[in-house]
Design an enzyme around this catalytic site. Structure first.
Site, mmCIF file in Angstrom:
data_model
loop_
_atom_site.group_PDB
_atom_site.id
_atom_site.type_symbol
_atom_site.label_atom_id
_atom_site.label_comp_id
_atom_site.label_asym_id
_atom_site.label_seq_id
_atom_site.Cartn_x
_atom_site.Cartn_y
_atom_site.Cartn_z
ATOM 1 N NE ARG A 1 -4.377 -1.788 1.642
ATOM 2 C CZ ARG A 1 -5.172 -2.047 2.289
ATOM 3 N NH1 ARG A 1 -5.187 -1.902 3.785
ATOM 4 N NH2 ARG A 1 -6.374 -2.487 1.924
ATOM 5 C CE LYS B 1 -18.137 -13.586 9.004
ATOM 6 N NZ LYS B 1 -18.383 -12.042 9.109
ATOM 7 N N GLY C 1 -12.937 -4.122 0.851
ATOM 8 C CA GLY C 1 -14.325 -3.423 1.320
ATOM 9 C C GLY C 1 -14.855 -2.510 0.123
ATOM 10 N N GLY D 1 -8.246 -7.607 -0.664
ATOM 11 C CA GLY D 1 -8.319 -8.472 0.639
ATOM 12 C C GLY D 1 -7.673 -9.653 0.302
#
Ligand code: AMP
Length: 392
Positions: A34, A201, A374, A351
Site C-alpha cells: 500500500r 461468509k 471493502g 483483501g
C-alpha cells in the site's frame, strides 16, 4: 471529478489522503504494497514542487492501548526509504506543532501526520466525519488529493470531511484513478463475464451476488461459502463452515439462476482445521459428519478452468480454500496460475485473494489487483462510494 493533473500545485500545500493501512507484526511492516501504491502520486507532487502533507489511518483505535500498536511512524520510516528522502513525521493529528511544521515547509518537503484514527479515541471524530475536524484539516492546505482507494466507501473526516470543505480544490490521485479505470471494465463487461467468489461468509457477498447475478454468465462458487450453497441443496457438508442464516438466500439464488451458479463437485476434506492433519479428496456428495472441506478438489479445478477458458472478463473475490495453509491453497493457486497463463482479463477484488496472489507471486501478473477489499465489494454491489461522491 477532477484529477490531480487538473490542478496547478506548484509551490502549493497539498493534503493527500493515502491508504497506509499496512499489516504489522511485532511493530514491523510485513507488506508494504500500500505504501508503494501511493508513490506515483507522491512522486508527481515532488516533480511539481509541491509541499506534501500526508494523512492516513492505520488499524482501529478504540482504547488508549491501541495507540502505540497503530503508531504511523513506521510508515514514515519505510516511505522515506522508498523515496530516498526525508519524511518528517508529526506525532500529532492537530495543534501548534503540526501547524508550525507546515508553515516551515519548502517545496518538495514531505510531512506525514500521525494516524488520523487517533482522533477516534474521544468521540470517533475521524470515523464519524466530525465537521470541525474535516474543516480544521482542510484549513492546513491549498489543495486536497484523495488517493486512498481502500477507504473510498467510508465517509470519514480525512476524506469526505476535507473534500467537502474545499470542493473546488479537491481531486483524485493516480491510484484511485487506476482502480476506477480497472473496475469500470465491469460496468459493461465483455461477455462471457465470469464471477469467481470464495472466502468464508456468504453474508459478506450477498450484495455482490444480487448485483452481479443478472450481468454475469456464470458465478463460480468456492471457499467455505460453497458449503452453505451445498447445504441449501440438501447435501451433507459435515463440519464444514456454514452460514446458517443465509441458507434461504442460497436456496433462492439456486432456484432462480440454477444454470449460472457453479458449485464444487469435489473437495479436500480433513477432520481438523489445521495444516498438520492428513486430508483426502472426496466427491462433494460423499462427506461424512465429522469431515470438513477446506479446498476445492481437482475435478472442480477442471470444471472451473473449462468455464474460465471461454471468459472475456473475470472478477474474483475471496480465496477458494484455506490458502493460509499449505495443504489447502492448491485450488486458489492453480486457478490463479490458469488465468495468468491464459491471459484471461481478471480483476482480483482486494483483501485475501490479493494476499493469496501475492504469496504465489502472481499479484502483478493478473490484469488488475485491487488495493481495496471493502471498497471493491461495495463497488461490485453497485453502491455509491461516499469518498467519490464528495469529490463530484
Ligand atoms: P473472506 O474474507 O470472506 O474473503 O474470507 C477469507 C477467508 O476464507 C480466508 O481466511 C480463508 O482461509 C477462508 N476460507 C476459504 N475457504 C475456506 C474453507 N473451505 N473453510 C474455511 N475457511 C475458508
Amino acid at each position: 471529478m477532477k484529477k490531480i493533473t487538473d490542478l496547478d500545485i506548484n509551490n502549493k500545500k497539498i493534503l493527500i489522503r493515502c491508504d497506509f493501512n499496512v499489516p504489522l507484526k511485532d511493530g514491523k511492516i510485513i507488506d508494504d504494497t500500500r505504501i508503494k501504491a501511493a508513490l506515483q502520486t507522491i512522486n508527481y507532487c515532488l516533480e511539481q514542487n509541491a509541499k506534501i502533507i500526508l494523512f492516513s489511518h492505520l488499524g482501529r483505535i478504540k482504547e488508549e492501548s491501541d495507540l502505540k500498536k497503530n503508531d504511523l511512524k513506521v510508515v514514515a520510516t519505510r516511505l522515506s526509504e522508498l523515496l530516498n528522502k526525508e519524511v518528517l513525521f508529526i506525532n500529532e493529528t492537530r495543534g501548534k506543532n503540526l501547524e508550525q511544521a507546515i508553515s516551515n515547509m519548502q517545496p518538495q518537503d514531505i510531512i506525514l501526520v500521525q494516524n488520523t484514527r487517533y482522533e477516534d479515541l474521544e468521540g470517533k471524530k475521524e470515523s464519524s466525519n466530525d465537521k470541525e475536524l474535516g474543516k480544521y484539516w482542510a484549513s492546513l492546505g491549498d489543495y486536497f488529493i484523495n488517493d486512498a482507494f481502500g477507504t473510498i466507501h467510508r465517509a470519514h473526516a480525512s476524506n469526505v470531511g476535507i473534500a467537502t470543505n474545499m470542493p473546488e480544490k479537491s481531486a483524485i490521485g493516480f491510484l484511485i484513478e487506476k482502480e476506477l479505470n480497472a473496475l469500470s471494465v465491469l460496468d459493461h463487461p465483455t461477455h462471457p463475464f465470469v464471477v469467481v467468489l470464495g472466502g468464508a461468509k456468504v453474508a459478506d457477498k450477498i450484495g455482490v451476488i444480487k448485483n452481479l447475478v443478472k450481468k454475469a454468465d456464470k458465478i463460480l462458487i468456492g471457499g467455505a461459502m460453497a458449503f452453505t450453497f451445498l447445504k441449501a441443496k440438501g447435501l451433507e457438508i459435515g463440519s464444514s463452515l456454514l452460514d446458517e442464516e443465509n441458507i434461504p438466500f442460497c436456496q433462492n439464488v439456486l432456484k432462480d439462476y440454477a444454470a449460472k451458479m457453479i458449485l464444487p463437485v469435489d473437495t479436500a476434506v480433513t477432520k481438523e482445521y489445521s495444516d498438520n492433519e492428513e486430508y483426502k479428496v472426496k466427491d462433494i456428495t460423499a462427506l461424512s459428519k465429522e469431515e470438513m472441506g477446506l479446498d476445492i478438489g481437482p475435478k472442480t479445478i477442471e470444471l472451473f478452468e473449462n468455464i474460465l477458458k471461454e471468459a472475456n472478463t473475470v472478477i474474483w473475490n475471496g480465496p477458494l480454500g484455506v490458502y493460509e495453509f499449505s495443504k489447502y491453497k492448491k485450488g486458489t493457486d492453480t486457478i490463479l496460475q490458469y488465468v495468468v497463463d491464459n491471459n484471461i482479463k481478471t480483476i482480483l477484488g482486494g483483501g485475501d485473494i490479493v494476499a493469496a496472489a501475492s504469496n504465489a507471486n502472481l499479484k502483478d501478473k493478473v490484469y488488475h489487483s485491487s488495493t481495496g477489499g471493502g471498497a471493491t465489494l461495495e463497488y461490485l454491489e453497485g453502491k455509491e462510494l461516499p469518498g467519490l461522491v464528495a469529490l463530484q
